[in-house]
Design a protein around this motif. Structure first.
Motif, PDB file in Angstrom:
ATOM      1  N   VAL A   1       1.690  -7.783   7.377  1.00 39.31           N
ATOM      2  CA  VAL A   1       2.913  -8.527   7.067  1.00 39.31           C
ATOM      3  C   VAL A   1       3.333  -9.404   8.252  1.00 39.31           C
ATOM      4  O   VAL A   1       3.755 -10.545   8.070  1.00 39.31           O
ATOM      5  CB  VAL A   1       4.048  -7.569   6.639  1.00 39.31           C
ATOM      6  CG1 VAL A   1       5.332  -8.335   6.386  1.00 39.31           C
ATOM      7  CG2 VAL A   1       3.634  -6.803   5.388  1.00 39.31           C
TER       8      VAL A   1
ATOM      9  N   ASN B   1      -1.767  -5.477  -5.209  1.00 43.54           N
ATOM     10  CA  ASN B   1      -0.778  -4.407  -5.235  1.00 43.54           C
ATOM     11  C   ASN B   1       0.466  -4.979  -5.905  1.00 43.54           C
ATOM     12  O   ASN B   1       0.979  -5.990  -5.425  1.00 43.54           O
ATOM     13  CB  ASN B   1      -0.460  -3.994  -3.793  1.00 43.54           C
ATOM     14  CG  ASN B   1       0.739  -3.065  -3.687  1.00 43.54           C
ATOM     15  OD1 ASN B   1       1.234  -2.556  -4.681  1.00 43.54           O
ATOM     16  ND2 ASN B   1       1.219  -2.857  -2.472  1.00 43.54           N
TER      17      ASN B   1
ATOM     18  N   LYS C   1      -4.885   1.053   5.596  1.00 52.00           N
ATOM     19  CA  LYS C   1      -4.852   1.739   4.288  1.00 52.00           C
ATOM     20  C   LYS C   1      -6.087   2.625   4.170  1.00 52.00           C
ATOM     21  O   LYS C   1      -6.018   3.767   3.746  1.00 52.00           O
ATOM     22  CB  LYS C   1      -4.911   0.746   3.124  1.00 52.00           C
ATOM     23  CG  LYS C   1      -3.795  -0.209   3.040  1.00 52.00           C
ATOM     24  CD  LYS C   1      -2.601   0.359   2.323  1.00 52.00           C
ATOM     25  CE  LYS C   1      -1.402  -0.451   2.706  1.00 52.00           C
ATOM     26  NZ  LYS C   1      -0.194   0.247   2.925  1.00 52.00           N
TER      27      LYS C   1
HETATM   28  C1  LIG Z   1      -0.708  -5.666  -0.187  1.00 49.53           C
HETATM   29  C2  LIG Z   1      -0.188  -5.068   1.082  1.00 49.53           C
HETATM   30  N1  LIG Z   1      -0.128  -5.815   2.190  1.00 49.53           N
HETATM   31  C3  LIG Z   1       0.314  -5.316   3.359  1.00 49.53           C
HETATM   32  C4  LIG Z   1       0.748  -4.001   3.456  1.00 49.53           C
HETATM   33  C5  LIG Z   1       1.279  -3.482   4.743  1.00 49.53           C
HETATM   34  O1  LIG Z   1       0.602  -4.022   5.784  1.00 49.53           O
HETATM   35  P1  LIG Z   1       1.049  -3.780   7.292  1.00 49.53           P
HETATM   36  O2  LIG Z   1       1.590  -2.405   7.383  1.00 49.53           O
HETATM   37  O3  LIG Z   1      -0.215  -3.969   8.033  1.00 49.53           O
HETATM   38  O4  LIG Z   1       2.066  -4.823   7.594  1.00 49.53           O
HETATM   39  C6  LIG Z   1       0.711  -3.195   2.330  1.00 49.53           C
HETATM   40  C7  LIG Z   1       1.214  -1.807   2.397  1.00 49.53           C
HETATM   41  O5  LIG Z   1       1.537  -1.199   1.435  1.00 49.53           O
HETATM   42  C8  LIG Z   1       0.228  -3.731   1.117  1.00 49.53           C
HETATM   43  O6  LIG Z   1       0.154  -2.993   0.009  1.00 49.53           O
END
Ligand SMILES: Cc1ncc(COP(=O)(O)O)c(C=O)c1O
Length: 394
Positions: free
Chosen positions: A98, A173, A236
């Motif tokens: 993010v 997602n 993940k």
């Molecule tokens: C599609 C998606 N992108 C990013 C993230 C989170 O990414 P990060 O923790 O690396 O910012 C998630 C976590 O659920 C996700 O499902």
């Protein structure tokens, strides 16, 4: 070959864990079983913990950097797992996916520009657009009954001269689609025609649970390779999101340079010592563990789908192609957003993500995380069944 035990029940309470310890803060709920945040209730694999422990034997935790091996291990993983050729020099870092999305939006669009999202989708997509003063354009997915598909007609109709970017979620997602080559090619043709950049969040790429391959967006065409950014992470896959260590891929050196400029401006390029160690351990040693994890997740998915179909037919469940998240259609229960949330949280006693938080098209749905030991999963499903049975009698 070492055999891993995913049945082990681990008490995660009081570990500053969002999923268990922050339910009251986020949702005002104390005792519901938490099946929301997308991390797993399984042990982070031993080869990662061992690598971290080994590093901690050294008494100095000074400044670190992402060494050559870091980028090579990502490149090798993408090749061996997904047949995706990425040179280490096309890879850069990001604390989280993010955070990386934010950097990309800031660098490659201007305030007031429009960014397309395919809702229902991971809700931080909305925040990264809005909080950077860009405009969200919704291109909701089509529900064909058994699966969700991209709506290309709607997409084309929404593009204006202010539209600059598509934020793609591949695999998606919450609907669990691992987009096919054909779908991504169609998206690419539209992007090409309208000169759009695609930023593709591919964090769920390793979690393939239905014998379907994942197609990296940048592998679709020359245009896609030269006009996209991909984000990925071991977070993940290996249950290490608390280590905030992700990566980005830009095959176009000019795009990489501009992204890196943002990263360096904020001094985020170094990463953290333990995250960097974990990433290399994961990608160098993780295949056997991941294969066993995927088998376990598939069993949990089969079990859950079977349970819903037989015991809770009022809730329709979509089989995911990727991710450990189930997308549940609870519209037949006839409740509005607040009622549905209250029903799951307080009547069933399970904390799932309410579908409306994923944007247009998510209303009446719930997202359920099935990455937990089978015994616990059974318990959660029985709780839902009991509440639905009671509701049907009322
Ligand atoms: C599609 C998606 N992108 C990013 C993230 C989170 O990414 P990060 O923790 O690396 O910012 C998630 C976590 O659920 C996700 O499902």
């Amino acid at each position: 070959m070492k055999k891993y035990n995913f049945d082990k029940i681990i008490d995660r309470k009081n570990t500053d864990c969002i999923k268990y310890d922050a339910t009251e803060q986020f949702w005002g709920v104390k005792d519901a079983m938490p099946l929301w945040v997308a991390d797993m209730d399984f042990e982070t694999p031993d080869f990662i913990i061992d690598a971290i422990k080994k590093r901690l034997e050294h008494p100095v935790l000074g400044y670190t950097y992402k060494n050559k091996n870091h980028f090579e291990s990502i490149s090798n993983w993408l090749k061996k797992r997904h047949d995706f050729e990425v040179a280490p020099e096309h890879i850069s870092g990001s604390p989280g996916v993010v955070a990386g999305l934010n950097l990309a939006i800031r660098e490659f669009t201007e305030p007031g520009d429009e960014v397309i999202v395919q809702s229902p989708v991971y809700f931080p997509f909305f925040h990264v657009i809005k909080e950077n003063q860009r405009e969200i354009v919704y291109n909701p997915l089509k529900n064909s009954g058994n699966k969700f598909e991209m709506d290309f007609e709607d997409l084309t109709s929404k593009i204006t001269p202010k539209t600059k970017m598509i934020l793609l979620c591949n695999p998606h997602n919450p609907v669990g689609r691992a987009w096919s080559k054909e779908e991504l090619s169609q998206l690419d043709r539209i992007a090409q025609k309208h000169n759009l950049m695609v930023v593709s969040d591919e964090i769920h790429a390793d979690i393939l649970v239905n014998d379907k391959a994942y197609t990296p967006y940048a592998s679709i065409s020359d245009y896609a390779a030269q006009n996209s950014i991909i984000f990925g992470a071991p977070s993940k896959t290996f249950n290490i999101p608390g280590l905030a260590t992700s990566f980005m891929i830009a095959k176009n050196p000019e795009i990489k340079k501009r992204y890196d400029h943002q990263l360096h401006t904020l001094h985020l390029q170094k990463g953290n010592i333990l995250g960097n160690i974990a990433l290399t351990a994961a990608y160098e040693k993780g295949e056997n563990w991941l294969d066993q994890l995927l088998d376990y997740l598939k069993e949990n998915i089969d079990y859950s789908i079977d349970f819903f179909n037989k015991e809770i037919p009022q809730i329709k469940v979509y089989r995911p192609e990727a991710s450990f998240l189930l997308w549940l259609d609870a519209r037949a229960l006839g409740m509005d957003n607040e009622e549905l949330k209250d029903f799951f949280f307080n009547k069933a006693g399970v904390l799932l993500n309410p579908g409306y938080t994923f944007g247009p098209g998510g209303e009446g749905f719930m997202r359920m995380n099935i990455a937990l030991p089978k015994k616990e999963l059974e318990k959660a499903l029985k709780k839902i069944k009991k509440a639905v049975d009671k509701h049907m009698k009322e």
